[in-house]
Design a protein around this motif. Sequence first.
Motif, short mmCIF file in Angstrom:
data_model
loop_
_atom_site.label_atom_id
_atom_site.label_comp_id
_atom_site.label_asym_id
_atom_site.label_seq_id
_atom_site.Cartn_x
_atom_site.Cartn_y
_atom_site.Cartn_z
N THR A 41 -1.98 7.64 -0.50
CA THR A 41 -1.37 7.85 0.81
C THR A 41 -1.16 6.48 1.44
N THR A 42 -0.13 6.40 2.27
CA THR A 42 0.16 5.13 2.95
C THR A 42 0.30 5.36 4.45
N ASN A 46 4.55 7.54 3.35
CA ASN A 46 5.56 7.46 2.31
C ASN A 46 6.80 8.26 2.72
N GLY A 47 7.97 7.65 2.58
CA GLY A 47 9.23 8.31 2.88
C GLY A 47 9.62 8.30 4.34
N GLU A 116 8.74 -1.20 -0.55
CA GLU A 116 8.49 -0.43 -1.77
C GLU A 116 7.08 -0.73 -2.26
N LYS A 118 4.16 0.14 -5.31
CA LYS A 118 3.86 0.70 -6.63
C LYS A 118 2.39 0.45 -6.92
N TRP A 129 1.97 5.33 -9.43
CA TRP A 129 2.44 6.02 -8.22
C TRP A 129 3.40 5.06 -7.52
N SER A 130 4.52 5.59 -7.02
CA SER A 130 5.50 4.77 -6.29
C SER A 130 5.87 5.45 -4.99
N GLY A 131 6.10 4.64 -3.98
CA GLY A 131 6.51 5.16 -2.68
C GLY A 131 7.25 4.09 -1.90
N ASN A 132 7.75 4.48 -0.72
CA ASN A 132 8.45 3.52 0.13
C ASN A 132 8.51 4.04 1.55
N TYR A 133 8.86 3.16 2.47
CA TYR A 133 9.13 3.54 3.86
C TYR A 133 10.06 2.49 4.44
#
Length: 138
Positions: A41-42, A46-47, A116, A118, A129-133
């Motif tokens: 979790t960020t 994320n997103g 981004e 990772k 796991w990859s995510g971004n905001y």
Amino acid sequence: MKLIPRFTFFLIMSLFLVYACGKGGGGGTPPPPAEANLVVTTDPANGSTQNPALGPYNLKVSITSTMPANGVKIDITAKKDDGANIVFFTTSVNKTTAVNDFTITGTPVASQCLVEIKVTSLTKPSNTWSGNYRYSSK
């Protein structure tokens, strides 16, 4: 007279086979237990797309799954979100802690930015796991 040497030979061979078969099969170390898929979790989420703000631009990356035995590698890249792919911040760190704080620096004034993230297991590199905001600077 020839019977005794043959009998002795077969007796020794039989004892050898019984001993060899009684040692068990294969041996070796058992395979390690399967590693849990990374769950992260960020904060910011994320997103998500954040409202325009003045810095600092903080990021928290939390590993909520079981931490891999050797820890994780966290790669973060921040760039202008205008299609030019101009990177202004990047970091890559190995961590064994579940909660990890970062500060995005070098953000261009009055611009939309893409971060981004990772996360890669150092025990099993295929476990990622990859995510971004997105955020905007004022």
